[in-house]
Design an enzyme around this catalytic site. Structure first.
Site, mmCIF file in Angstrom:
data_model
loop_
_atom_site.group_PDB
_atom_site.id
_atom_site.type_symbol
_atom_site.label_atom_id
_atom_site.label_comp_id
_atom_site.label_asym_id
_atom_site.label_seq_id
_atom_site.Cartn_x
_atom_site.Cartn_y
_atom_site.Cartn_z
ATOM 1 N N GLU A 18 0.847 -1.191 0.000
ATOM 2 C CA GLU A 18 0.000 0.000 0.000
ATOM 3 C C GLU A 18 0.883 1.241 0.000
ATOM 4 O OE1 GLU A 18 -2.786 -0.338 3.244
ATOM 5 O OE2 GLU A 18 -3.653 -2.177 2.413
ATOM 6 N N HIS A 41 -7.907 1.293 1.693
ATOM 7 C CA HIS A 41 -7.756 0.976 3.122
ATOM 8 C C HIS A 41 -8.501 1.982 4.011
ATOM 9 C CE1 HIS A 41 -4.983 -1.246 6.142
ATOM 10 N NE2 HIS A 41 -6.145 -0.943 6.701
ATOM 11 N N GLY A 100 -11.569 1.048 5.420
ATOM 12 C CA GLY A 100 -12.604 0.287 6.136
ATOM 13 C C GLY A 100 -12.938 0.887 7.491
HETATM 14 P P1 NAI Z 1 -10.090 -9.738 16.193
HETATM 15 O O1 NAI Z 1 -8.775 -10.068 16.784
HETATM 16 O O2 NAI Z 1 -11.186 -9.294 17.094
HETATM 17 O O3 NAI Z 1 -10.634 -11.000 15.375
HETATM 18 C C1 NAI Z 1 -9.821 -11.768 14.546
HETATM 19 C C2 NAI Z 1 -10.362 -13.196 14.583
HETATM 20 O O4 NAI Z 1 -9.628 -13.951 13.635
HETATM 21 C C3 NAI Z 1 -10.171 -13.869 15.941
HETATM 22 O O5 NAI Z 1 -11.384 -14.431 16.364
HETATM 23 C C4 NAI Z 1 -9.110 -14.933 15.662
HETATM 24 O O6 NAI Z 1 -9.269 -16.079 16.461
HETATM 25 C C5 NAI Z 1 -9.391 -15.237 14.201
HETATM 26 N N1 NAI Z 1 -8.272 -15.850 13.518
HETATM 27 C C6 NAI Z 1 -6.941 -15.632 13.653
HETATM 28 N N2 NAI Z 1 -6.235 -16.408 12.831
HETATM 29 C C7 NAI Z 1 -7.131 -17.159 12.143
HETATM 30 C C8 NAI Z 1 -7.016 -18.145 11.146
HETATM 31 N N3 NAI Z 1 -5.810 -18.541 10.676
HETATM 32 N N4 NAI Z 1 -8.158 -18.719 10.679
HETATM 33 C C9 NAI Z 1 -9.379 -18.335 11.139
HETATM 34 N N5 NAI Z 1 -9.544 -17.393 12.101
HETATM 35 C C10 NAI Z 1 -8.430 -16.812 12.582
HETATM 36 O O7 NAI Z 1 -9.811 -8.670 15.049
HETATM 37 P P2 NAI Z 1 -10.813 -7.612 14.445
HETATM 38 O O8 NAI Z 1 -10.787 -6.388 15.260
HETATM 39 O O9 NAI Z 1 -12.101 -8.287 14.162
HETATM 40 O O10 NAI Z 1 -10.063 -7.270 13.068
HETATM 41 C C11 NAI Z 1 -9.940 -8.254 12.039
HETATM 42 C C12 NAI Z 1 -9.061 -7.734 10.927
HETATM 43 O O11 NAI Z 1 -9.572 -6.531 10.388
HETATM 44 C C13 NAI Z 1 -7.621 -7.409 11.344
HETATM 45 O O12 NAI Z 1 -6.752 -7.891 10.366
HETATM 46 C C14 NAI Z 1 -7.542 -5.950 11.267
HETATM 47 O O13 NAI Z 1 -6.257 -5.516 10.985
HETATM 48 C C15 NAI Z 1 -8.495 -5.656 10.127
HETATM 49 N N6 NAI Z 1 -8.971 -4.272 10.143
HETATM 50 C C16 NAI Z 1 -9.047 -3.601 8.942
HETATM 51 C C17 NAI Z 1 -9.459 -2.286 8.929
HETATM 52 C C18 NAI Z 1 -9.562 -1.550 7.648
HETATM 53 O O14 NAI Z 1 -9.464 -0.326 7.650
HETATM 54 N N7 NAI Z 1 -9.801 -2.207 6.540
HETATM 55 C C19 NAI Z 1 -9.775 -1.558 10.160
HETATM 56 C C20 NAI Z 1 -9.760 -2.400 11.350
HETATM 57 C C21 NAI Z 1 -9.325 -3.697 11.321
#
Ligand code: NAI
Length: 404
Positions: free
Chosen positions: A263, A286, A288
């Site tokens: 990015e 980016h 989101g």
């Molecule tokens: P979170 O930590 O609450 O949830 C992530 C989930 O993924 C957890 O339940 C975890 O157990 C699961 N997980 C981890 N590895 C895994 C795998 N190999 N297979 C299946 N499940 C797996 O995180 P949250 O807050 O829900 O964020 C998720 C993603 O969204 C992160 O990557 C974050 O960086 C991204 N994000 C993107 C944004 C954007 O602007 N596009 C803004 C905020 C977050």
């Protein structure tokens, strides 16, 4: 009030929701527009008690070691990898962030995109902009009754689950840890099963060694013909060339992608992706989690964490220190906050020092993690300078602070 020297410095246009909370610490709050070059940052940090940053300011070991008054770093964003967390911990500097203030923003964008994709709105929008009136129901579907497969059932995944069910979708999910299903959602037996059953697959996993490339050509081939993929998580989770091919082969009917393997660092940089030029793909830079509501929520969340750390010593939400949280002090009580190296006997030595000074302890909570221990003691009123001086003589002391 907290016996602290130094200012609170806000960089990078942090939302004003933080300011009122930070002013409650009693420290002077200074706002500097934008980010600073490393030399200027070092000058500013030299007399800062609290540095408040977003993702563009890098705080490395050298900077932390050159800032004697620094007690706290507030990352007004999700990630903390711009800060040397270990160096901060070694000096008892607490680092706070806002892990879920933009959760809802990502979930809402994802929901909107899945409606748009199923209605073929990106194509109809492109038609209209080039003067074509293609009024047709062909390939256009309601989301009601369709299956949404959520990969990563964490903060964002579960929010999306609730919103999608409200629209009448069937929700299935896959996570590496057992998660409580929300509403009527249910866990798929495997990733493969989720991919083969979903009309829309949405990714909400973090960037880890286990998720890098987790959606490649094999997984895309395992998705239903005519289904959609949404990646609003992290860019290297999906093999982007394989996704472009699955779209070209019309195996997938469309995609929405907010995050990319590479990015641009700034808004002026050029950007290219193999997904560009397709009218069935929604591309966003980016954004989101980028809403004004999320920015305000982040300001409030991190501002409050800093306020509680300065006024009460609470590290319950710090990302790099042992988590210690005592209830607010009773009236008239003083509080001693002591960071020290985690070796046997330090607490005993503290008790001996305090007993020697005739200090009466009324509450105490210690936590250790790795090489570091943190203890909060509530005491009947003390002679601060004397107590600080004597406890500082304990060789394992990293930092002592008192709140009166
Ligand atoms: P979170 O930590 O609450 O949830 C992530 C989930 O993924 C957890 O339940 C975890 O157990 C699961 N997980 C981890 N590895 C895994 C795998 N190999 N297979 C299946 N499940 C797996 O995180 P949250 O807050 O829900 O964020 C998720 C993603 O969204 C992160 O990557 C974050 O960086 C991204 N994000 C993107 C944004 C954007 O602007 N596009 C803004 C905020 C977050």
């Amino acid at each position: 009030m907290p016996a602290l020297n130094g200012k609170i410095v806000l960089l990078e246009g942090i939302h004003e929701a933080a300011e009122g909370l930070l002013e409650q610490t009693g420290l002077e709050v200074t706002r500097i527009p934008g980010s600073l070059d490393p030399n200027r940052l070092r000058e500013i940090a030299a007399d800062a008690a609290v540095l408040c940053i977003r993702s563009r300011t890098r705080i490395d070991r050298a900077l932390i070691e050159s800032a004697p008054a620094l007690t706290t770093i507030g990352c007004f964003c999700i990630g903390t990898n711009q800060v040397d967390l270990e160096a901060a911990a070694e000096r008892g500097v607490a680092v706070f962030n806002a892990p879920f203030s933009n959760t809802r923003s990502v979930a809402e964008l994802t929901l909107a995109e899945l409606v748009m994709l199923l209605r073929r709105i990106p194509q109809r929008n492109a038609d209209m902009h080039s003067g074509r009136w293609r009024k047709s129901a062909s390939g256009s579907h309601e989301v009601r009754g369709r299956t949404l497969g959520i990969i990563g059932y964490g903060h964002i995944g579960t929010q999306l689950s609730v919103l999608a069910e409200a629209l009448g979708m069937r929700v299935i999910y896959h996570d590496i840890i057992a998660k409580l299903p929300i509403g009527n959602a249910h866990s798929s037996a495997s990733l493969e099963e989720l991919l083969s059953e979903s009309d829309v697959v949405s990714l909400h996993v973090p960037a880890t060694a286990g998720t890098r490339g987790m959606i490649g050509s094999q997984e895309l081939a395992g998705m239903k013909r005519g289904s959609f993929l949404i990646n609003n998580a992290r860019g290297d989770i999906v093999d982007i060339d394989a996704l472009a091919k699955a779209l070209d082969d019309e195996h997938l009917a469309g995609a929405a992608v907010d995050v990319f393997p590479e990015e641009p660092k700034s808004g002026d940089s050029e950007f290219s992706t193999p997904l560009a030029g397709r009218d069935n793909v929604i591309l966003t830079p980016h954004i989101g989690g980028n809403t004004l509501e999320a920015q305000a929520a982040i300001g409030g969340e991190v501002g409050e964490k800093i306020r509680r750390f300065i006024r009460e010593g609470a590290t319950g939400t710090a990302v790099n220190l042992p988590n210690v949280d005592l209830p607010s002090r009773r009236d008239g009580q003083h509080r001693i906050l002591h960071f020290h190296r985690n070796v046997p006997g330090v607490l005993g030595r503290m008790h001996t020092v305090l007993a020697g000074l005739n200090v009466n302890i009324t509450a105490e909570f210690l936590q250790s993690s790795g090489d570091l221990s943190y203890v909060i003691l509530d005491v009947d009123p003390i002679e601060i300078d004397r107590v600080q001086e004597e406890i500082s003589k304990i060789p394992e002391t990293i930092r002592i602070r008192t709140i009166i």
